[in-house]
Design a protein around this motif. Sequence first.
Motif: not given
Length: 168
Positions: A75-84
């Motif tokens: 989830i940290d990675y997903v946030r970092r790339v602006g993903g939802s």
Amino acid sequence: MKRVAVYPGSFDPLTNGHLDIIGRGALLFDELVVAVLQNTSKEPLFTVDQRLRTLRHVLRPMRNVHVDRFEGLLIDYVRRVGGSVIVRGLRAISDFEYEFQMALMNRHLTAEIETVFLMAGEDYSYLSSRLVKEVAQLGGSVRGLVPPQVEKLLAARFGRHPRRKSRK
Ligand code: ADP
């Protein structure tokens, strides 16, 4: 707003089942990031760099698909790339329990990121990287189950064994 989804996995090796899920994800989202997990505890067949190279080569024609690596909390990675959105593939019932636990744990950690499950075409519903590895290792043909690049890499790794004809 641009919808960015992340499809995480080991992709060791990439199979046509993964490619099917990637194709479907690319149609549903503005951008799909295929993210290779750097997992130090697993004994990999191909290095992360080899897997990234293969993915980049095979996915080059897909304009809204990007390839990356990640470690740590997804989830940290997903946030970092602006993903939802997290994309996962579902095969038979056997995938369900693990995927269910992971999706709920990720939702517990953050409510802003949704996990979406996609099903590959039925031709690939039995296909897994583990099975492909086993078959290739034992000299069986994996043609049609993996992209040609992966077939070549497997042949280079395990050598080509002439397939024995079964005796009548
Ligand atoms: P893992 O290493 O987490 O077992 P993989 O890297 O092999 O997973 O695959 C990543 C994701 O792709 C997982 O959600 C897995 O269920 C899915 N997947 C792999 N093969 C298939 C397939 N043949 N059909 C549908 N989903 C698949």
